[in-house]
Write a protein that holds these residues in place. Structure first.
Motif, PDB file in Angstrom:
ATOM      1  N   GLU A   1       0.838  -1.218   0.000  1.00 49.77           N
ATOM      2  CA  GLU A   1       0.000   0.000   0.000  1.00 49.77           C
ATOM      3  C   GLU A   1       0.860   1.250   0.000  1.00 49.77           C
ATOM      4  O   GLU A   1       0.606   2.219  -0.714  1.00 49.77           O
ATOM      5  CB  GLU A   1      -0.922   0.002   1.234  1.00 49.77           C
ATOM      6  N   PHE A   2       1.899   1.202   0.847  1.00 52.93           N
ATOM      7  CA  PHE A   2       2.805   2.338   1.013  1.00 52.93           C
ATOM      8  C   PHE A   2       3.465   2.709  -0.318  1.00 52.93           C
ATOM      9  O   PHE A   2       3.493   3.871  -0.727  1.00 52.93           O
ATOM     10  CB  PHE A   2       3.860   1.957   2.057  1.00 52.93           C
TER      11      PHE A   2
ATOM     12  N   ARG B   1       2.462   1.891  -3.334  1.00 54.03           N
ATOM     13  CA  ARG B   1       1.476   2.320  -4.327  1.00 54.03           C
ATOM     14  C   ARG B   1       1.167   3.797  -4.163  1.00 54.03           C
ATOM     15  O   ARG B   1       1.045   4.542  -5.129  1.00 54.03           O
ATOM     16  CB  ARG B   1       0.207   1.486  -4.211  1.00 54.03           C
ATOM     17  N   LYS B   2       1.079   4.210  -2.885  1.00 51.51           N
ATOM     18  CA  LYS B   2       0.827   5.634  -2.618  1.00 51.51           C
ATOM     19  C   LYS B   2       2.005   6.497  -3.046  1.00 51.51           C
ATOM     20  O   LYS B   2       1.857   7.651  -3.391  1.00 51.51           O
ATOM     21  CB  LYS B   2       0.557   5.848  -1.127  1.00 51.51           C
ATOM     22  N   LYS B   3       3.199   5.913  -2.966  1.00 48.64           N
ATOM     23  CA  LYS B   3       4.406   6.643  -3.375  1.00 48.64           C
ATOM     24  C   LYS B   3       4.512   6.765  -4.889  1.00 48.64           C
ATOM     25  O   LYS B   3       5.429   7.400  -5.406  1.00 48.64           O
ATOM     26  CB  LYS B   3       5.654   5.914  -2.867  1.00 48.64           C
ATOM     27  N   GLY B   4       3.625   6.091  -5.627  1.00 47.35           N
ATOM     28  CA  GLY B   4       3.645   6.180  -7.081  1.00 47.35           C
ATOM     29  C   GLY B   4       4.398   5.062  -7.765  1.00 47.35           C
ATOM     30  O   GLY B   4       4.707   5.145  -8.952  1.00 47.35           O
TER      31      GLY B   4
ATOM     32  N   ARG C   1       4.549   1.636  -9.612  1.00 48.59           N
ATOM     33  CA  ARG C   1       3.611   0.766 -10.311  1.00 48.59           C
ATOM     34  C   ARG C   1       4.055  -0.673 -10.050  1.00 48.59           C
ATOM     35  O   ARG C   1       5.148  -1.079 -10.458  1.00 48.59           O
ATOM     36  CB  ARG C   1       3.630   1.071 -11.804  1.00 48.59           C
TER      37      ARG C   1
ATOM     38  N   ASP D   1       9.305   2.477 -10.795  1.00 49.42           N
ATOM     39  CA  ASP D   1       9.282   3.829 -10.222  1.00 49.42           C
ATOM     40  C   ASP D   1       9.818   4.758 -11.287  1.00 49.42           C
ATOM     41  O   ASP D   1      11.005   4.796 -11.556  1.00 49.42           O
ATOM     42  CB  ASP D   1      10.152   3.879  -8.968  1.00 49.42           C
TER      43      ASP D   1
END
Lengths: 127, 286
Positions: A18-19, A21-24, A26, A45
């Motif tokens: 989750e962490f 994914r939030k950081k962008g 893929r 990334d």
């Protein structure tokens, strides 16, 4: 491995997923398994391919989770990464090794730390 | 990605030879390899280079970095390749633009904060640089006096990595360091002791004078405290003054051993050595 540690690991990987994914990041693969070993998360990334090792511990342990990614573990990850690159035909991809450390404490949200470019390959593992 | 060539030098015996530091940056698993027979100090340079680049506000690439020290068949020793390797990485990643590395011999040890530390062997390297026809030498501040002895080579002393990068990119100027060679040579000839200090000991003085004039060897025998070492220490002061060539040769040896005091350009006094009587043959030669 005890049942508790296994659960902690799974929870940690979920939190890290989750962490990131939030950081962008893929996410391309989770728990990429080969006979050589396993990589927790493979992600993209921006233009870099990132191999992520997730380590989880509870705050009652005396060491930090990132300390558990020692030379032996690093070499294992590098070997698996190479086999992934070969399998996907990505020989000249731009890549990086990250480490996500998850510390669980009772009654609190887990503390997550991302270490970018945590380690590098050495001369033994090149293609 | 990129390739950069930086010119440096290494010491073999008491002479230096030119070393090309080639840095190639390619895509792939991030790694840092040094080839070209590096010894441990050269291999370790990767950690110093990495920290110095990061702490000087440049970007260290997460790519596959290969450093080649050519000629590849000669062993490379010492930490003086830190600066050329760091500059090579910055040039290969486009962080220094249009640097004319061909003009310079570059050497220096990096500290983790990007500062540049002095290295042994600056004089022979400067001499080799001049022979190859380089325009200038970029070297640590503390080594500037040694290298400035060489005529026809601009000496650019640098203190840290960022300053060096700015200089190579033409953003700042560094005043070439020069020194009055004749003056330094004259002043450097003075000894702290003198043969005239010796009172009495007429026989020993006579013998030493004869030896100095005729170029003979002398063996002094006597009980401890009778003044053998005292006389021997003052013996060079009655020998002819060193010529410039002799002084250069002497300074070269001191330079390689890292024994030139900072701010000293030339060692123009004849060396006095007092090896311990139990020293082995090998220890004497080293």
């Amino acid at each position: 491995m005890t049942r508790e540690r296994q659960i902690l690991g799974e929870l940690g990987e979920e939190a890290a997923f989750e962490f990131l994914r939030k950081k962008g990041y893929r996410i391309l693969e989770r728990n990429y398994k080969t006979p050589l070993g396993e990589i927790d998360i493979i992600a993209q990334d921006r233009e870099q391919l990132v191999f992520v090792e997730v380590k989880s511990l509870s705050d009652t342990s005396y060491i930090l989770p990132q300390e558990m990614v020692n030379k032996k573990k690093q070499e294992q990850i590098i070997r698996v990464a190479l086999s992934y690159l070969k399998a996907k035909g990505l020989k000249s991809a731009d890549c990086r090794f990250d480490c996500v450390a998850v510390v669980f404490s009772l009654g609190n949200e887990p503390e997550i730390e991302l270490i970018k470019d945590a380690f590098q390959s050495d001369d033994r593992y090149l293609y | 990605m990129g390739l950069a060539k930086v010119y440096s030098s290494a010491v073999l015996g008491i002479d230096a030879y030119s070393v090309e530091v080639e840095v190639d940056i390619a895509k792939g698993l991030p790694s840092f390899n040094t080839v070209g027979l590096p010894d441990v100090a050269v291999k370790e340079s990767k950690d110093r280079v990495k920290a110095a680049i990061k702490n000087s506000d440049f970007k260290f690439p997460t790519k596959r970095i290969t450093v080649n020290l050519a000629p590849a068949d000669v062993k490379k020793e010492g930490s003086l390749f830190d600066l050329p390797i760091a500059l090579g990485i910055l040039a290969a990643t486009g962080q220094i633009e249009k640097a004319e590395f061909k003009k310079y011999v570059i050497l220096g040890e990096l500290s983790l904060d990007g500062g540049i530390r002095s290295i042994p062997g600056a004089l022979p390297i400067a001499l080799a640089g001049q022979k190859e026809g380089r325009e200038g030498i970029i070297l640590p501040l503390d080594n500037r006096a040694e290298a400035a002895v060489v005529k026809g080579l601009n000496v650019y002393p640098v203190e840290n990595l960022s300053q060096t990068v700015d200089f190579l990119a033409g953003k700042t100027e560094i005043e070439p360091f020069s020194l009055d060679l004749e003056g330094v040579f004259e002043r450097g000839r003075e000894y702290k002791v003198d043969f005239t200090d010796v009172k009495g000991q007429e026989h020993a003085k006579r013998a030493l004078e004869v030896a100095a004039a005729g170029g003979h060897n002398v063996i002094m025998i006597g009980p401890p405290g009778s003044g053998k070492t005292m006389l021997a220490r003052r013996f060079p002061t009655i020998l002819p003054d060193m010529t410039l060539e002799e002084a250069l040769e002497t300074t070269k040896i001191h330079s390689i051993a890292g024994l030139v005091p900072p701010q000293t350009a030339l060692i123009a006094t004849r060396p006095f050595r007092s090896p311990h009587h139990t020293a082995s043959d090998i220890a004497l030669l080293q």
